[in-house]
Scaffold this motif. Sequence first.
Motif, PDB file in Angstrom:
ATOM      1  N   ALA A 170       0.899  -1.447  -0.066  1.00 44.71           N
ATOM      2  CA  ALA A 170       0.008   0.104  -0.015  1.00 44.71           C
ATOM      3  C   ALA A 170       0.862   1.114  -0.046  1.00 44.71           C
ATOM      4  O   ALA A 170       2.090   1.269   0.546  1.00 44.71           O
ATOM      5  N   ARG A 171       0.466   2.291  -0.588  1.00 42.09           N
ATOM      6  CA  ARG A 171       1.234   3.847  -0.668  1.00 42.09           C
ATOM      7  C   ARG A 171       1.680   3.973   0.630  1.00 42.09           C
ATOM      8  O   ARG A 171       2.678   4.887   0.569  1.00 42.09           O
ATOM      9  N   THR A 172       1.014   3.735   1.848  1.00 43.75           N
ATOM     10  CA  THR A 172       1.468   4.322   3.007  1.00 43.75           C
ATOM     11  C   THR A 172       2.378   3.223   3.664  1.00 43.75           C
ATOM     12  O   THR A 172       3.051   3.438   4.983  1.00 43.75           O
ATOM     13  N   ASP A 173       2.668   2.110   3.268  1.00 49.40           N
ATOM     14  CA  ASP A 173       3.412   0.933   4.029  1.00 49.40           C
ATOM     15  C   ASP A 173       4.837   1.280   3.019  1.00 49.40           C
ATOM     16  O   ASP A 173       4.881   1.627   1.916  1.00 49.40           O
TER      17      ASP A 173
ATOM     18  N   LYS B  29       7.960   4.013   0.496  1.00 51.33           N
ATOM     19  CA  LYS B  29       6.673   3.777   0.856  1.00 51.33           C
ATOM     20  C   LYS B  29       6.038   3.345  -0.662  1.00 51.33           C
ATOM     21  O   LYS B  29       6.459   3.972  -1.904  1.00 51.33           O
ATOM     22  N   GLY B  30       5.194   2.240  -0.614  1.00 55.04           N
ATOM     23  CA  GLY B  30       4.638   1.851  -1.930  1.00 55.04           C
ATOM     24  C   GLY B  30       5.702   1.071  -2.818  1.00 55.04           C
ATOM     25  O   GLY B  30       5.164   0.692  -3.785  1.00 55.04           O
TER      26      GLY B  30
END
Length: 195
Positions: A18-21, A64-65
């Motif tokens: 995910a973009r936040t991970d 991120k992402g």
Amino acid sequence: MVRVDSKRQIPASFERVARTDYGYNAKQVDQFLQQARVSLETPEAAARLIKSADVRSVSFDPVKGGYSAIAVDAALDRLEDAFARRERDDLIAERGEDAWLRQIGQLSGTLRGRLHRPDGERFRRPAKKKARSYNTKDVDTLCRDLIGYLEQDKPLSVDNVRRAVFRPAVGTDGYEETQVDAFLDRVVELMAAID
């Protein structure tokens, strides 16, 4: 092995987190895998030959992402195994099977020496009191499993060693992480060459 888009000559994309991970930097992964592909398939065209040890020690920046670490690590494991097989085959072709068996025997002997040390005494303790370290019981359990694999033909996957996780300890309550990690790298090298 990693899928490759034959038209573009670059590794196929991995699943992204995910973009936040945080995941692995996609550009770095793609670049390394392209170099590895050339080194494996057409070594004479490689600017620098990549070996199984290079695959085992490669690291990528977290972003991120980025690419899923699980997916990339699984592909790297398969790639490392492919390089180890090629290295074994090259050694046998160049110097004979006896040379390969001697090399495996020497490495195995070195590793067994440490494996047969008593529990709690296999590795150094960190010099600093508050340094991070690995739980001695966890490491010793894996070492006993390795003795079973090497000496009693008990099943153990190289992936069990690659993915070994030890509970944390602090300072002299545990084994020094860098020494355990270096030892396990050699174990993986041996197992990949045998299997």
